[in-house]
Write an enzyme that holds these catalytic residues in place. Structure first.
Site, PDB file in Angstrom:
ATOM      1  N   ASP A 183      -5.672 -52.935  38.781  1.00  0.00           N
ATOM      2  CA  ASP A 183      -5.239 -53.905  39.586  1.00  0.00           C
ATOM      3  C   ASP A 183      -5.749 -55.494  40.134  1.00  0.00           C
ATOM      4  O   ASP A 183      -6.213 -55.584  39.252  1.00  0.00           O
ATOM      5  CB  ASP A 183      -5.727 -53.261  41.042  1.00  0.00           C
ATOM      6  CG  ASP A 183      -7.075 -53.412  41.700  1.00  0.00           C
ATOM      7  OD1 ASP A 183      -8.482 -52.647  39.867  1.00  0.00           O
ATOM      8  OD2 ASP A 183      -7.235 -53.011  42.327  1.00  0.00           O
TER       9      ASP A 183
ATOM     10  N   HIS B 257     -10.861 -53.222  35.614  1.00  0.00           N
ATOM     11  CA  HIS B 257      -9.889 -52.102  35.923  1.00  0.00           C
ATOM     12  C   HIS B 257      -8.156 -52.719  36.006  1.00  0.00           C
ATOM     13  O   HIS B 257      -8.566 -54.498  34.836  1.00  0.00           O
ATOM     14  CB  HIS B 257      -9.699 -52.705  37.974  1.00  0.00           C
ATOM     15  CG  HIS B 257     -10.741 -54.241  38.116  1.00  0.00           C
ATOM     16  ND1 HIS B 257      -9.727 -54.916  38.812  1.00  0.00           N
ATOM     17  CD2 HIS B 257     -11.484 -55.358  38.184  1.00  0.00           C
ATOM     18  CE1 HIS B 257     -10.070 -55.956  38.513  1.00  0.00           C
ATOM     19  NE2 HIS B 257     -11.164 -55.951  38.281  1.00  0.00           N
TER      20      HIS B 257
ATOM     21  N   GLU C 103      -9.557 -51.347  42.809  1.00  0.00           N
ATOM     22  CA  GLU C 103     -11.696 -52.173  42.661  1.00  0.00           C
ATOM     23  C   GLU C 103     -10.762 -53.225  43.451  1.00  0.00           C
ATOM     24  O   GLU C 103     -11.792 -53.684  44.321  1.00  0.00           O
ATOM     25  CB  GLU C 103     -11.769 -52.858  41.429  1.00  0.00           C
ATOM     26  CG  GLU C 103     -13.151 -53.331  40.631  1.00  0.00           C
ATOM     27  CD  GLU C 103     -12.587 -55.067  41.528  1.00  0.00           C
ATOM     28  OE1 GLU C 103     -14.247 -55.857  42.055  1.00  0.00           O
ATOM     29  OE2 GLU C 103     -11.812 -55.226  41.392  1.00  0.00           O
TER      30      GLU C 103
ATOM     31  N   ASP D  26      -9.843 -61.835  35.435  1.00  0.00           N
ATOM     32  CA  ASP D  26     -10.142 -60.274  36.088  1.00  0.00           C
ATOM     33  C   ASP D  26      -8.819 -59.517  36.676  1.00  0.00           C
ATOM     34  O   ASP D  26      -7.955 -59.465  38.401  1.00  0.00           O
ATOM     35  CB  ASP D  26     -10.156 -61.019  37.953  1.00  0.00           C
ATOM     36  CG  ASP D  26     -11.119 -60.214  38.714  1.00  0.00           C
ATOM     37  OD1 ASP D  26     -11.497 -59.136  38.530  1.00  0.00           O
ATOM     38  OD2 ASP D  26     -11.125 -60.152  40.029  1.00  0.00           O
TER      39      ASP D  26
END
Length: 179
Positions: free
Chosen positions: A88, A86, A151, A117
């Site tokens: 975001d 992801h 996400e 992340d």
């Protein structure tokens, strides 16, 4: 099986990978209010388009699913492995010693919002696909690399994709410390 080839590939593409992670980390892709054609706001839209442009540059077949999810396909073999990462990020918050959206390399570490992340794992997934593409794709299945945009706030992007398009048979996520 491909250890020597993988090590050589990583060595020859290390700087490229860092630069590509940096490109994505410079984009503040925190979820913002919906605007026409941009379900998660300007930042997520820009990050998705930047990621898809990279993949198209690498020679993959790309598809943008209404700015919710984007995919890059290695080939069109019948069996398929989907990998979902992801774009975001959660708000940066306090405690940063550097600008969170200006990734830096310090003491051998990449530091910036989304490095772990999940923008970094997404780029590493892209390079894994590039590795197999450059080898002539010896995989017995197709590889679909997916980039989602929501996400961190509820996974509406994946729900949208599954409601409107064929659900993956097998999917995993290289999130955070996984890779």
């Amino acid at each position: 099986m491909y250890r020597k080839e993988i090590e050589g590939f990583i060595d020859s593409h290390r700087q490229e990978m860092i630069e590509d992670i940096c490109k994505l980390c410079r984009i503040n892709s925190e979820k913002m209010p919906y605007t026409e054609g941009k379900p998660y706001g300007e930042g997520a839209f820009d990050a998705l388009h930047a990621a898809l442009a990279m993949m198209e540059e690498y020679g993959f077949s790309i598809t943008n699913y209404d700015n919710y999810v984007g995919t890059a396909d290695l080939n069109d073999k019948e069996r398929q492995l989907d990998i979902l990462a992801h774009l975001d990020v959660v708000p940066a918050g306090n405690g940063w010693n550097t600008d969170p959206y200006d990734m830096v390399v310090k003491d051998g570490y990449l530091m910036g919002r989304g490095v772990v992340d999940n923008k970094g794992p997404l780029i590493l997934t892209y390079y894994m696909g590039k590795f197999f593409k450059d080898l002539g794709n010896p995989l017995p299945y197709s590889l679909r690399m997916m980039a989602g945009c929501d996400e961190e706030s509820g996974m509406e992007d994946v729900e949208y994709y599954i409601r409107h398009y064929e659900e993956p048979v097998f999917l995993f996520t290289p999130d955070s410390e996984f890779p």
